[in-house]
Design a protein around this motif. Structure first.
Motif, PDB file in Angstrom:
ATOM      1  N   THR A 603       0.850  -1.183   0.000  1.00 18.43           N
ATOM      2  CA  THR A 603       0.000   0.000   0.000  1.00 18.43           C
ATOM      3  C   THR A 603       0.885   1.232   0.000  1.00 18.43           C
ATOM      4  N   ALA A 604       0.791   2.016  -1.060  1.00 15.72           N
ATOM      5  CA  ALA A 604       1.771   3.092  -1.232  1.00 15.72           C
ATOM      6  C   ALA A 604       1.167   4.443  -1.610  1.00 15.72           C
ATOM      7  N   TRP A 605      -0.035   4.486  -2.129  1.00 16.89           N
ATOM      8  CA  TRP A 605      -0.563   5.748  -2.634  1.00 16.89           C
ATOM      9  C   TRP A 605      -1.066   6.627  -1.482  1.00 16.89           C
ATOM     10  N   ASN A 606      -0.401   7.781  -1.310  1.00 16.04           N
ATOM     11  CA  ASN A 606      -0.747   8.747  -0.259  1.00 16.04           C
ATOM     12  C   ASN A 606      -0.683   8.145   1.147  1.00 16.04           C
ATOM     13  N   HIS A 734      -0.983   5.397  -9.804  1.00 15.93           N
ATOM     14  CA  HIS A 734      -1.417   6.769 -10.059  1.00 15.93           C
ATOM     15  C   HIS A 734      -2.937   6.858 -10.063  1.00 15.93           C
ATOM     16  N   ASP A 735      -3.432   8.040  -9.706  1.00 14.31           N
ATOM     17  CA  ASP A 735      -4.847   8.361  -9.791  1.00 14.31           C
ATOM     18  C   ASP A 735      -5.021   9.315 -10.969  1.00 14.31           C
ATOM     19  N   PHE A 740      -0.101  13.773 -13.452  1.00 12.89           N
ATOM     20  CA  PHE A 740       1.031  12.860 -13.296  1.00 12.89           C
ATOM     21  C   PHE A 740       2.298  13.666 -13.000  1.00 12.89           C
ATOM     22  N   SER A 741       3.204  13.096 -12.211  1.00 11.59           N
ATOM     23  CA  SER A 741       4.420  13.806 -11.806  1.00 11.59           C
ATOM     24  C   SER A 741       5.497  13.714 -12.890  1.00 11.59           C
TER      25      SER A 741
END
Length: 837
Positions: A603-606, A734-735, A740-741
């Motif tokens: 689990t990595a997003w935010n 990504h969301d 996107f970064s």
């Protein structure tokens, strides 16, 4: 008597009236029936012009047992494709009575051959030619295809853009852009014939005259799973969708069970499977309320495009240039100002081009030089010129291949690391690596020669445009900072992590940042630390070295070797992450502590950084307990830990993995590489916006297309990113409701398979297309596979952007669209207040 006589007369009159009324009703009934027969006959004729009723019934009744295989483009016989034209069969030959008879594949093949003996196609110039009679040179009659060339005006396009009965001359493999394009389904008899001929349950693929036999045999139990999966879904209507007519009236979202886009049906089943083996990043965020729900109706917008007025101008990155949010930060001690802070409303404006922008130089020449006007920054030239990072040479920025720790060139430095620890085995054992604080990414750029794929990342900091330089050169790189959030990667995926004087304070705050590297590093993987504390003896460096010794020991990392590079005058320390939990269990103090078992390392997003370590997986079926197969075998072989898992589409994950790989090889061979008008020699940086198993990227590698692919797994889709890394590829979470970064104009080609139709449910799709425009280089390509309604909407939007439609294809509610971006920019400007410093 008189009364009786009159009574009989009245009864006789009533009978006459009754008969008259009855006859009248009969006539009316006959008229109604005859009226209804006519449209039915028309409908029958329409169906017969596209596909015989017999074939439809065969496929619809038996599709359950083979839905997955055919949906992925397998078992496609040469008779299953033909060019869109008028049906030469009479009504009597295609009547319902005849259609009800079940025929073997020989009869079906004969009929199809008879239909196509004299078909011709007509190109936009008006030439007519006989079609090639060989296999793969025909397209289904109910398919609609368009090749749109930039030199053709709108009237020409409308009059000549579609294949018809007059037909046109196609290019070499255009005729093969048939059911391969979306994976058409066969009748049961055709499949049975394939079984008997090829002796394979999955059948074979025909690729440019070469047969590819599937490795996996699907058992009856697996087939039953698919049957049950399909039985649970309502049968949807079949129809013929035309992209031209779609522009006038949106097509239905329904997809026929006999259609070519079985991915759509399969995707529907993920509603049940997503809760099983593969979770999603969004689900792990405790089903937070989605702030990105679109308030803009795509039908109501007029696509009033404007240029973004921002402080950063042509280099605007919405989630990194949000100055309003940055000014509100209470602290920047942990590099919070370099992290993502997305605006509340995703911008729908377009980013301007830098003055004097030119189409990028092609790879591999781009590794050594880029156009100065495309990234006009000189700060690195001034501060790092003596280290051979980058130089200004006339109208070019040139890259000698040096770095802070390898002034004499990256290739020598790469060999130095290999010699220091031969077990690293570039391009065999070590395939996917992370380069933290990458500079201009020369290290990753030269590792391509060793068949190593490098995820380079650096923040958008005082070192102007280092990641922009990397991407312009054709080297993978993303913008990212190690601050307060986890990196957007799963746990235990990188074979090696490299840091060449990246100036990250690994030792502070209990080693919090080093523990994040431990999370993403594969058990048994190496950390190469090439930095001044390793070899310089001044008090500051000695203090940092002592702190690193302490923290790495407490993390159970083995210090494998320290090696001095005499040519560059530097040294590197190489550490190895443990492969079991023995060291963790025998530590005298639990510092750093082990993570709570409920803390999922994937689990990595935010997710905020945690000062803890996850246990090493040791079970024989757990991912990470065994090192992956050596490259390149790992690309095509299903990982050992997939055998015990259900896949995204409800079947065995290993079976899906293999079929997915074959499917994408088939599609690329028959359509993407030859029939869509893409100049692949100009393509280097590629993004798959919804990667699933990474099959698109793997197929490009198998077919030796000289590109690299950023595989994106959206946060609301099954978390298959660990599989992508396991097969020697890389990617990111990504969301797509956010930016996107990356810098503008980063990618040559974007690929989106069944993505936009789902995004419409929760995102402002106009903002998503604006983001696509921001990421894509002028003359770059966007390929979309989706339902026809969505394809039509995207086509309309991109036309308003003045993009060139290269290719469209539709069948039974699903379509394929290839578009090329142009240099057009609007003249009106809108100010983005959040991006004004």
């Amino acid at each position: 008597m008189a009364l009786g006589k009159n009574s009989r007369g009245e009864r006789r009159n009533c009978s006459t009236v009754s008969v008259a009324v009855f006859v009248a009703f009969c006539l009316v009934g006959v008229w109604i029936v005859m009226s209804s027969i006519d449209p039915i006959q028309n409908l029958v004729m329409q169906v017969s012009e596209t596909e015989t009723i017999n074939e439809v019934k065969d496929i619809a009744s038996e599709s359950g047992s083979r839905q997955y295989e055919e949906g992925l483009g397998e078992n496609i016989p040469e008779e299953s494709t033909r060019v869109d034209s008028q049906n030469h069969k009479s009504q009597s030959e295609t009547s319902p009575g005849n259609q009800d008879d079940r025929k073997g594949i020989e009869n079906v093949s004969d009929n199809r051959s008879e239909y196509n003996q004299h078909e011709v196609v007509k190109d936009v110039s008006g030439k007519t030619n006989d079609l090639d009679k060989g296999p793969g040179s025909k397209i289904e009659e109910n398919d609609q295809i368009r090749h749109v060339k930039p030199s053709i005006d709108k009237k020409q396009e409308e009059s000549h853009g579609y294949l018809n009965s007059e037909s046109r001359e196609t290019e070499t493999l255009d005729g093969q852009i048939n059911e391969e394009v979306r994976g058409s389904m066969e009748s049961l008899d055709e499949r049975e014939s394939d079984k008997s001929i090829n002796g394979s349950e999955l059948g074979t693929e025909s690729t440019a005259g070469e047969t590819i036999q599937l490795d996996e045999r699907i058992g009856e139990s697996e087939e039953e799973k698919v049957k049950e999966n399909l039985r649970s879904k309502p049968e949807q209507s079949a129809g013929e969708d035309n992209m031209e007519s779609h522009e006038k009236s949106p097509a239905s979202k329904e997809v026929s069970i006999t259609g070519i886009q079985t991915e759509t049906l399969i995707e529907a089943s993920t509603e049940n499977t997503e809760k099983g083996t593969f979770s999603t990043q969004a689900a792990e965020l405790q089903h937070r309320k989605d702030p990105h729900k679109s308030s803009v109706s795509i039908e109501s917008t007029k696509y009033d495009w404007k240029l973004c007025n921002t402080t950063t101008g042509s280099e605007y990155i919405p989630c990194l240039d949000n100055w309003q949010a940055i000014r509100r930060l209470h602290s920047i001690m942990n590099y919070e100002h370099w992290e993502r802070h997305c605006p509340e409303e995703t911008p729908t404006c377009l980013v301007s081009l830098p003055e004097g922008y030119r189409i990028p130089i092609k790879w591999p020449k781009s590794r050594e030089m880029i156009w100065y006007k495309n990234a006009p920054h000189t700060k690195l030239v001034e501060s790092k010129g003596h280290q051979n990072w980058v130089k200004v040479t006339g109208q070019y920025l040139t890259f000698p291949g040096g770095g802070t720790q390898f002034k004499k060139g990256a290739l020598h430095y790469i060999e130095f690391i290999q010699n220091a620890l031969p077990n690293i085995a570039w391009g065999k054992r070590s395939r996917v690596i992370l380069d933290a604080g990458c500079g201009v990414a020369s290290f990753g750029g030269y590792l391509f020669e060793k068949d190593v794929l490098t995820m380079s990342f650096a923040p958008k900091d005082v070192h102007e445009a280092q990641v922009q330089f990397a991407l312009e050169r054709g080297i993978p790189a993303i913008l990212g900072a190690m601050g307060t959030k986890r990196l957007p990667f799963p746990g235990s995926v990188f074979d090696l992590i490299h840091c060449a004087r990246c100036r990250v304070p690994w030792h502070i705050e209990g080693g919090k940042l080093l523990l994040e590297l431990n999370r993403v590093l594969r058990p048994g993987g190496y950390f190469v630390w090439s930095a001044t504390p390793v070899y310089q003896k001044d008090p500051e460096n000695v203090g940092i070295w002592n702190a690193m010794v302490k923290i790495t020991k407490s993390m159970c990392w083995d210090q494998v070797v320290i090696k001095k590079d005499k040519l560059n005058g530097v040294a590197a320390a190489i550490y190895r992450k443990p492969t079991d939990n023995e060291c963790y269990n025998r530590r005298s103090t639990n510092e750093p502590p082990l993570c709570n078992e409920s803390d999922d390392p994937n689990t990595a997003w935010n997710i905020s950084l945690q000062v803890c370590m996850h246990k090493v997986p040791v079970g024989s079926s757990e991912r990470g307990s065994i090192w992956p197969e050596q490259w390149p075998l790992r690309l095509e072989k299903p990982p050992y830990w997939l055998n015990s898992q259900a896949g995204v589409y409800g079947r065995s994950a290993s079976v899906e993995f293999t079929a997915d790989h074959k499917h994408w090889i088939n599609l690329l061979s028959h359509s993407y590489l030859n029939g869509m008008g893409i100049n692949w020699s100009s393509v280097r940086n590629v993004m798959d916006m919804k990667a699933v198993y990474g099959g698109f990227a793997a197929a490009l590698k198998t077919l030796k297309i000289n590109v690299w692919v950023m595989n994106v797994v959206p946060i609301d889709t099954p978390d298959t990113l660990p599989i992508i890394y396991e097969r020697g590829l890389f990617g990111i979470y990504h969301d797509w409701c956010e930016s996107f970064s990356t810098y503008p104009r980063s990618y040559d080609l974007l690929h989106a398979d069944s993505l936009f139709s789902k995004l419409k449910e929760r995102c402002n799709i106009v903002a998503v297309i604006a983001e696509v425009d921001r990421m894509l280089r002028p003359q770059g390509y966007l390929i979309i596979r989706d339902n026809v309604e969505t394809i039509g909407e995207i086509e309309s939007m991109t036309k308003s952007l003045h993009w060139d439609i290269q290719f469209t294809y539709s069948k039974l509610g699903d379509g394929l669209l290839c578009i090329q971006k142009t240099l057009w920019r609007p003249t009106e400007v809108v100010t983005i207040m959040s991006a004004i410093a």
